[in-house]
Design a protein around this motif. Sequence first.
Motif, PDB file in Angstrom:
ATOM      1  N   ASP A 113      -5.265   4.601   5.478  1.00  0.00           N
ATOM      2  CA  ASP A 113      -6.325   5.560   5.170  1.00  0.00           C
ATOM      3  C   ASP A 113      -5.783   6.991   5.134  1.00  0.00           C
ATOM      4  OD1 ASP A 113      -6.162   6.516   7.795  1.00  0.00           O
ATOM      5  OD2 ASP A 113      -8.023   5.544   8.461  1.00  0.00           O
ATOM      6  N   ASN A 114      -6.659   7.937   4.864  1.00  0.00           N
ATOM      7  CA  ASN A 114      -6.242   9.328   4.691  1.00  0.00           C
ATOM      8  C   ASN A 114      -5.766   9.985   5.980  1.00  0.00           C
ATOM      9  OD1 ASN A 114      -6.855   9.182   1.971  1.00  0.00           O
ATOM     10  ND2 ASN A 114      -8.896  10.072   2.200  1.00  0.00           N
ATOM     11  N   ASP A 115      -6.081   9.350   7.118  1.00  0.00           N
ATOM     12  CA  ASP A 115      -5.624   9.864   8.407  1.00  0.00           C
ATOM     13  C   ASP A 115      -4.319   9.221   8.862  1.00  0.00           C
ATOM     14  OD1 ASP A 115      -7.836  11.616   8.762  1.00  0.00           O
ATOM     15  OD2 ASP A 115      -9.068   9.897   9.344  1.00  0.00           O
ATOM     16  N   GLY A 116      -3.765   8.350   8.029  1.00  0.00           N
ATOM     17  CA  GLY A 116      -2.497   7.723   8.356  1.00  0.00           C
ATOM     18  C   GLY A 116      -2.600   6.431   9.141  1.00  0.00           C
ATOM     19  N   TYR A 117      -3.818   5.970   9.427  1.00  0.00           N
ATOM     20  CA  TYR A 117      -3.965   4.700  10.135  1.00  0.00           C
ATOM     21  C   TYR A 117      -3.635   3.533   9.199  1.00  0.00           C
ATOM     22  CZ  TYR A 117      -6.095   6.884  14.218  1.00  0.00           C
ATOM     23  OH  TYR A 117      -6.314   7.636  15.346  1.00  0.00           O
ATOM     24  N   ILE A 118      -2.996   2.526   9.759  1.00  0.00           N
ATOM     25  CA  ILE A 118      -2.542   1.357   9.014  1.00  0.00           C
ATOM     26  C   ILE A 118      -3.426   0.172   9.401  1.00  0.00           C
ATOM     27  CG2 ILE A 118      -0.568  -0.158   8.553  1.00  0.00           C
ATOM     28  CD1 ILE A 118       1.140   2.221   9.850  1.00  0.00           C
ATOM     29  N   TYR A 119      -3.952  -0.530   8.405  1.00  0.00           N
ATOM     30  CA  TYR A 119      -4.838  -1.667   8.634  1.00  0.00           C
ATOM     31  C   TYR A 119      -4.175  -2.923   8.069  1.00  0.00           C
ATOM     32  CZ  TYR A 119      -8.207   2.120   9.278  1.00  0.00           C
ATOM     33  OH  TYR A 119      -8.839   3.250   9.698  1.00  0.00           O
ATOM     34  N   ALA A 167       0.852  -1.193   0.000  1.00  0.00           N
ATOM     35  CA  ALA A 167       0.000   0.000   0.000  1.00  0.00           C
ATOM     36  C   ALA A 167       0.884   1.237   0.000  1.00  0.00           C
ATOM     37  CB  ALA A 167      -0.921  -0.003   1.220  1.00  0.00           C
ATOM     38  N   ILE A 168       0.309   2.353  -0.429  1.00  0.00           N
ATOM     39  CA  ILE A 168       1.008   3.633  -0.445  1.00  0.00           C
ATOM     40  C   ILE A 168       0.128   4.666   0.239  1.00  0.00           C
ATOM     41  CG2 ILE A 168       1.933   5.476  -1.904  1.00  0.00           C
ATOM     42  CD1 ILE A 168       2.586   3.418  -3.998  1.00  0.00           C
ATOM     43  N   ASP A 169       0.722   5.482   1.136  1.00  0.00           N
ATOM     44  CA  ASP A 169      -0.065   6.512   1.795  1.00  0.00           C
ATOM     45  C   ASP A 169      -0.021   7.811   1.000  1.00  0.00           C
ATOM     46  OD1 ASP A 169       2.326   7.826   2.386  1.00  0.00           O
ATOM     47  OD2 ASP A 169       2.267   7.380   4.528  1.00  0.00           O
ATOM     48  N   GLN A 170      -0.664   8.838   1.522  1.00  0.00           N
ATOM     49  CA  GLN A 170      -0.782  10.095   0.787  1.00  0.00           C
ATOM     50  C   GLN A 170       0.538  10.833   0.634  1.00  0.00           C
ATOM     51  OE1 GLN A 170      -4.084  12.218   2.789  1.00  0.00           O
ATOM     52  NE2 GLN A 170      -5.229  11.858   0.900  1.00  0.00           N
ATOM     53  N   THR A 171       1.515  10.487   1.459  1.00  0.00           N
ATOM     54  CA  THR A 171       2.819  11.150   1.372  1.00  0.00           C
ATOM     55  C   THR A 171       3.806  10.381   0.504  1.00  0.00           C
ATOM     56  OG1 THR A 171       3.748  10.056   3.342  1.00  0.00           O
ATOM     57  CG2 THR A 171       2.441  12.049   3.697  1.00  0.00           C
ATOM     58  N   GLY A 172       3.361   9.242  -0.060  1.00  0.00           N
ATOM     59  CA  GLY A 172       4.236   8.455  -0.909  1.00  0.00           C
ATOM     60  C   GLY A 172       5.000   7.364  -0.196  1.00  0.00           C
TER      61      GLY A 172
END
Length: 325
Positions: free
Chosen positions: A210-216, A161-166
């Motif tokens: 998710d967009n809040d940085g939580y990792i699932y 997965a990739i978050d919003q910051t890359g």
Amino acid sequence: MKNFSVHILFCLIFCSSCFAMGTVPTPAPAEVTVPSVVFVRAIGTAGSGDNQFLYPRDVSMGPYGSSSSGFGNIYVSDTGNNRVVVFDGNGNLIFQFGGFGNSQGKFSSPAGITVDFGQRIYVADRDNSRVQKFDSSGTYFGEFGYFGMDPGRFTGPLGIAIDQTGKVFVADSGNNRIEKFGENGVFLDSIGGFGMSEGYFNVPSDVAVDNDGYIYVADTKNDRVQKMNSSGMPAAVFGRSGGGDGEFHSPSGIAVDERYIYVSDTGNNRIQIFNKNGGFLAKFGGTGIEYGEFNNPVGIAAASPGRLVVADSNNHRIQEFRVSF
């Protein structure tokens, strides 16, 4: 006015009686919004030709797509054919790339797949224990990781997965951890280790952010989902072994959108939907070959507005659904 006064007097007597008996009227429960799910289309049949798959493991949806579809493209990790296949938002084949091998751009059982905001494609090349990077046309431009147990190495990586910051998160399944990398592939951090307590894993098969940085994390052999904060500390754990609502049998895929958590409950051949706190909301699927049924659903991807795509692995197809709130 008399009737109104009698009504007030009655209410006062009733409430006083309730408190005297040690009971208090129970307030009405808060309304829970339950999503509804509608089947949209199936893509693929068993085989190695165009529009065919062999045990597709994962699926992703990009932020952009063709002008004809208006939706993000669909990217499929076609594991048994050792390739990546790309479709437009209407399920029409655009291109494919890969082939078996361990050289640049080749795969050995590609598993997880994800796409960043620059339409760069990241593939967890499982049996080569590496992550490969491709541009939007499928041209190889880099890789990171190799076999091992040290930080930054992999043993059979599955989800990605990739978050919003890359930042890139990899479910390093054989090492029972989630590894975090910078956009350039530089190792940053490791979360987990083998175990059953919170913050530890037993074959983590997929990861989402998710967009809040939580990792699932789909903690497959522990039959649960773990939610971590951006620092990797446990925030919530839900699920247990079983076939009931909110229970799992080898959950192997996970996706999130702005409202929900979607879990591929692989052994139970269904998809379960939860709120962001892990509260069960809905389920759909069941064992079979009909549309809306599954045989070993694995990878799953969610995108706005309400698009959900599932890698129905042993039926050798991708199924798309529409979720309404």
